[in-house]
Design an enzyme around this catalytic site. Structure first.
Site, short mmCIF file in Angstrom:
data_model
loop_
_atom_site.label_atom_id
_atom_site.label_comp_id
_atom_site.label_asym_id
_atom_site.label_seq_id
_atom_site.Cartn_x
_atom_site.Cartn_y
_atom_site.Cartn_z
N TYR A 34 0.83 -1.32 -0.03
CA TYR A 34 0.07 -0.03 -0.09
C TYR A 34 0.88 1.48 0.01
CZ TYR A 34 -4.93 1.83 0.61
OH TYR A 34 -5.89 2.25 0.08
N LYS A 93 -3.36 8.05 2.92
CA LYS A 93 -4.75 8.17 3.82
C LYS A 93 -4.46 8.51 5.05
CE LYS A 93 -7.39 6.02 0.94
NZ LYS A 93 -8.32 7.01 -0.05
P1 NAD Z 1 -12.80 3.60 -8.05
O1 NAD Z 1 -11.61 3.81 -8.94
O2 NAD Z 1 -14.07 3.32 -8.71
O3 NAD Z 1 -12.94 5.18 -7.70
C1 NAD Z 1 -11.86 6.01 -7.69
C2 NAD Z 1 -12.06 7.43 -8.35
O4 NAD Z 1 -11.08 8.25 -8.12
C3 NAD Z 1 -12.28 7.41 -9.76
O5 NAD Z 1 -13.84 7.73 -10.19
C4 NAD Z 1 -11.35 7.99 -10.37
O6 NAD Z 1 -11.67 8.56 -11.56
C5 NAD Z 1 -11.18 9.22 -9.36
N1 NAD Z 1 -10.14 10.01 -9.45
C6 NAD Z 1 -8.69 9.75 -9.44
N2 NAD Z 1 -7.93 10.75 -9.57
C7 NAD Z 1 -8.52 11.79 -9.70
C8 NAD Z 1 -8.69 13.25 -10.02
N3 NAD Z 1 -7.37 13.76 -10.11
N4 NAD Z 1 -9.78 13.98 -10.23
C9 NAD Z 1 -10.94 13.34 -9.95
N5 NAD Z 1 -11.11 12.23 -9.63
C10 NAD Z 1 -10.00 11.36 -9.70
O7 NAD Z 1 -12.52 3.02 -6.56
P2 NAD Z 1 -12.86 3.11 -5.44
O8 NAD Z 1 -12.35 2.02 -4.67
O9 NAD Z 1 -14.17 3.28 -5.43
O10 NAD Z 1 -12.31 4.45 -4.89
C11 NAD Z 1 -13.00 5.40 -3.93
C12 NAD Z 1 -12.34 5.83 -2.83
O11 NAD Z 1 -12.47 4.57 -1.84
C13 NAD Z 1 -10.85 6.08 -2.75
O12 NAD Z 1 -10.60 7.01 -1.94
C14 NAD Z 1 -10.44 4.60 -2.40
O13 NAD Z 1 -8.82 4.78 -1.69
C15 NAD Z 1 -11.31 4.52 -1.21
N6 NAD Z 1 -11.22 3.09 -0.52
C16 NAD Z 1 -11.31 1.98 -1.48
C17 NAD Z 1 -11.24 0.81 -0.91
C18 NAD Z 1 -11.22 -0.40 -1.91
O14 NAD Z 1 -10.96 -1.38 -1.52
N7 NAD Z 1 -11.92 -0.43 -3.06
C19 NAD Z 1 -10.97 0.80 0.25
C20 NAD Z 1 -10.99 1.61 1.40
C21 NAD Z 1 -10.95 2.93 0.74
#
Ligand code: NAD
Length: 262
Positions: free
Chosen positions: A158, A165
């Site tokens: 990570y 984070k």
């Molecule tokens: P996802 O890929 O569906 O969403 C991530 C989004 O971030 C995408 O829509 C992407 O276009 C957007 N993004 C990235 N750079 C950007 C920028 N410069 N401007 C605008 N948008 C931008 O994946 P997700 O897992 O739904 O991620 C959403 C959040 O959840 C993130 O913060 C991720 O770290 C967090 N998260 C995910 C998990 C997991 O296991 N999937 C667990 C904990 C936290």
């Protein structure tokens, strides 16, 4: 048991829906089901088609391209929020990015450029979006973002995203301390591993996903739908006494130091 929450008359901006698996979409679905009007921002034009497909048949929605790292895009986006809604009740920041190279190798080898990109996209943009939203957010308003437990404990690979984070969680507290005076709350949801596009870019995510489920007291991983329900709680008046918090929805895996089979 079903609890129904009526958010008709309320307005939300959801940033970061890439496809049906996105956690932002799980949250948006809860808002839409509750009758909230929702604007969506997407990072770049290649994501527009997928978002339009998801929103087909939904009323009270609009979309706008906005790279969260661009001040110009944020100005235009919040100008649109003002035109469409007049004010804003809820802001959902569901955005993160780190270059793959920063997660493939050793943390020690993180480059300055990759560090800056990860921290900028994944943490600083919460500050900049809140600043743009500040004058539009109504009393009782609520902001949420998405974080992960790698901020607190080492999760192999990570790497710099764990640092990003940690910054996001600290940012949540500082924003909450300043925005509380306007009766706006700021919290972050710490979600367990979920199969999304962002997750697929983490090396070894499949193994991490299985291990987390094995370790979790509930014997499984939490689901995007459960993230959506927690988001609805934190955004709505149900969460009215909570701000500055990192709230876990991970089937309990983060409480376990280790799992020993009997
Ligand atoms: P996802 O890929 O569906 O969403 C991530 C989004 O971030 C995408 O829509 C992407 O276009 C957007 N993004 C990235 N750079 C950007 C920028 N410069 N401007 C605008 N948008 C931008 O994946 P997700 O897992 O739904 O991620 C959403 C959040 O959840 C993130 O913060 C991720 O770290 C967090 N998260 C995910 C998990 C997991 O296991 N999937 C667990 C904990 C936290």
């Amino acid at each position: 048991m079903s609890v129904s929450i009526d958010l008709s008359g309320k307005t939300a901006l959801v940033m970061g829906v890439a496809n049906a698996r996105s956690l932002g979409w799980a949250i948006a679905q809860q808002l839409l089901a509750a009758g909230c009007r929702v604007g969506f921002s997407y990072q770049g034009e290649r994501l527009k088609g997928e978002l339009d497909k998801l929103l087909a048949g939904h009323e009270n929605v609009w979309t706008q391209q906005a790279d969260a790292t661009s001040e110009d895009d944020l100005s235009a986006l919040f100008g649109r929020v003002k035109d469409e809604f007049g004010g804003l009740d809820y802001l959902v920041h569901s955005i993160a990015f780190a270059p793959r190279a920063a997660m493939d190798g050793r943390f020690l080898d993180t480059t300055e450029a990759d560090w800056n990109t990860a921290l900028n996209v994944s943490a600083y943009t919460l500050v900049s979006t809140c600043r743009h939203a500040e004058t539009l957010l109504r009393p009782g308003g609520s902001v949420i973002s998405l974080t992960y437990h790698a901020s607190q404990k080492v999760v192999p690979k990570y790497n710099v995203m764990g640092v990003a984070k940690a910054a996001l969680e600290a940012t949540t507290r500082y924003l909450a301390s300043e925005m509380g005076a306007a009766d706006v709350r700021v919290n972050t949801i710490s979600a367990g591993p979920m199969r999304t596009i962002a997750a697929r870019s983490i090396p070894g995510f499949g193994t991490m996903y299985e291990k987390a489920a094995e370790a979790a007291p509930l014997g499984r991983n939490a689901t995007p739908d459960e993230v959506g329900k927690l988001a609805l709680f934190l955004l709505s008046d149900l969460g009215s006494g909570m701000t500055g918090q990192t709230v876990y929805v991970d089937a309990g895996s983060s409480i376990m130091a280790m799992k020993i089979e009997n």
